[in-house]
Write a protein that holds these residues in place. Structure first.
Motif, PDB file in Angstrom:
ATOM      1  N   LEU A 200       0.859  -1.177   0.020  1.00 20.44           N
ATOM      2  CA  LEU A 200       0.014   0.017  -0.121  1.00 20.44           C
ATOM      3  C   LEU A 200       0.747   1.322   0.007  1.00 20.44           C
TER       4      LEU A 200
ATOM      5  N   GLU B 149       1.246   5.513  -2.150  1.00 23.39           N
ATOM      6  CA  GLU B 149       1.289   6.859  -1.511  1.00 23.39           C
ATOM      7  C   GLU B 149       1.633   8.310  -2.543  1.00 23.39           C
TER       8      GLU B 149
ATOM      9  N   ALA C 169      -2.551   7.315  -5.205  1.00 23.53           N
ATOM     10  CA  ALA C 169      -4.149   7.048  -4.722  1.00 23.53           C
ATOM     11  C   ALA C 169      -4.474   8.001  -3.836  1.00 23.53           C
ATOM     12  N   PRO C 170      -5.655   8.500  -3.667  1.00 24.39           N
ATOM     13  CA  PRO C 170      -6.006   9.325  -2.553  1.00 24.39           C
ATOM     14  C   PRO C 170      -5.908   8.604  -1.158  1.00 24.39           C
ATOM     15  N   LYS C 171      -5.540   9.448  -0.288  1.00 29.67           N
ATOM     16  CA  LYS C 171      -5.281   8.763   1.070  1.00 29.67           C
ATOM     17  C   LYS C 171      -6.176   8.052   1.842  1.00 29.67           C
ATOM     18  N   GLN C 172      -7.550   8.405   1.717  1.00 27.10           N
ATOM     19  CA  GLN C 172      -8.631   7.820   2.144  1.00 27.10           C
ATOM     20  C   GLN C 172      -8.937   6.510   1.581  1.00 27.10           C
ATOM     21  N   GLU C 173      -8.552   6.307   0.325  1.00 26.12           N
ATOM     22  CA  GLU C 173      -8.781   5.125  -0.357  1.00 26.12           C
ATOM     23  C   GLU C 173      -7.596   4.066   0.163  1.00 26.12           C
ATOM     24  N   ILE C 174      -6.517   4.481   0.418  1.00 29.69           N
ATOM     25  CA  ILE C 174      -5.458   3.753   1.183  1.00 29.69           C
ATOM     26  C   ILE C 174      -5.762   3.106   2.404  1.00 29.69           C
ATOM     27  N   GLU C 175      -6.635   4.132   3.047  1.00 28.71           N
ATOM     28  CA  GLU C 175      -6.930   3.819   4.653  1.00 28.71           C
ATOM     29  C   GLU C 175      -8.013   2.779   4.376  1.00 28.71           C
ATOM     30  N   LYS C 176      -8.839   2.870   3.547  1.00 30.60           N
ATOM     31  CA  LYS C 176      -9.821   1.824   3.397  1.00 30.60           C
ATOM     32  C   LYS C 176      -9.081   0.693   3.185  1.00 30.60           C
ATOM     33  N   PHE C 177      -8.310   0.351   2.180  1.00 26.64           N
ATOM     34  CA  PHE C 177      -7.519  -1.069   2.186  1.00 26.64           C
ATOM     35  C   PHE C 177      -6.962  -1.378   3.265  1.00 26.64           C
TER      36      PHE C 177
ATOM     37  N   GLU D 100      -8.208  -0.655   6.337  1.00 31.17           N
ATOM     38  CA  GLU D 100      -9.169  -1.067   7.341  1.00 31.17           C
ATOM     39  C   GLU D 100      -9.672  -2.533   7.071  1.00 31.17           C
TER      40      GLU D 100
END
Length: 142
Positions: free
Chosen positions: A121, A125, A128-136, A138
């Motif tokens: 992931l 950085e 990709a949008p940071k929130q999408e990386i965080e979704k992955f 999670e």
């Protein structure tokens, strides 16, 4: 670092067959994977059923999707199995793959395995949008 060791399909594996002397091959594969597991490097490994039991999805215009049932004719482009490993360095992964048993038997020649590094992931950085990386993250992806 994660790496996938890719075992290419053969006409024999696509027909659902096993190489001659497969009992010795299974012993060698078992010992190799057991060694990987003891070293903490084994993440997953499995063989794949022949492509006659699979399908592909072809994406066309306007996101139209077409199902194409197997078998697929080019067995040299198909995957018969894989081993997923995690190592500290590329060199360590290379050493493990040099020890991978010949996947079609001990006397077979002209066979290759392919090794590919997986994206992490962190590699996305800034792309990709940071929130999408965080979704992955999670949902447990690495």
């Amino acid at each position: 670092m994660r790496f996938m060791i890719i075992v290419k399909a053969t006409p024999e594996s696509e027909a659902g067959g096993w190489p001659e002397g497969s009992d010795k091959l299974f012993e060698a594969m078992g010992a190799y994977h057991e060694e990987l597991a003891r070293a903490g490097a084994l993440l997953d490994a499995s063989g794949l059923q022949p492509s006659s039991k699979g399908w592909r999805i072809r994406y066309g215009a306007n996101d139209k999707r077409t199902v194409i049932d197997g078998p697929f004719t080019e067995s040299k482009e198909l995957v018969a199995g894989y081993t997923l490993i995690q190592t500290r360095t590329r060199e360590e992964a290379l050493e493990w793959t040099r020890r991978f048993p010949n996947p079609v038997g001990f006397d077979a020649q002209g066979v290759e395995i392919e090794v590919r590094q997986l994206y992490e992931l962190e590699d996305f950085e800034g792309i990709a949008p940071k929130q999408e990386i965080e979704k992955f993250k999670e949902i447990g992806m690495k």
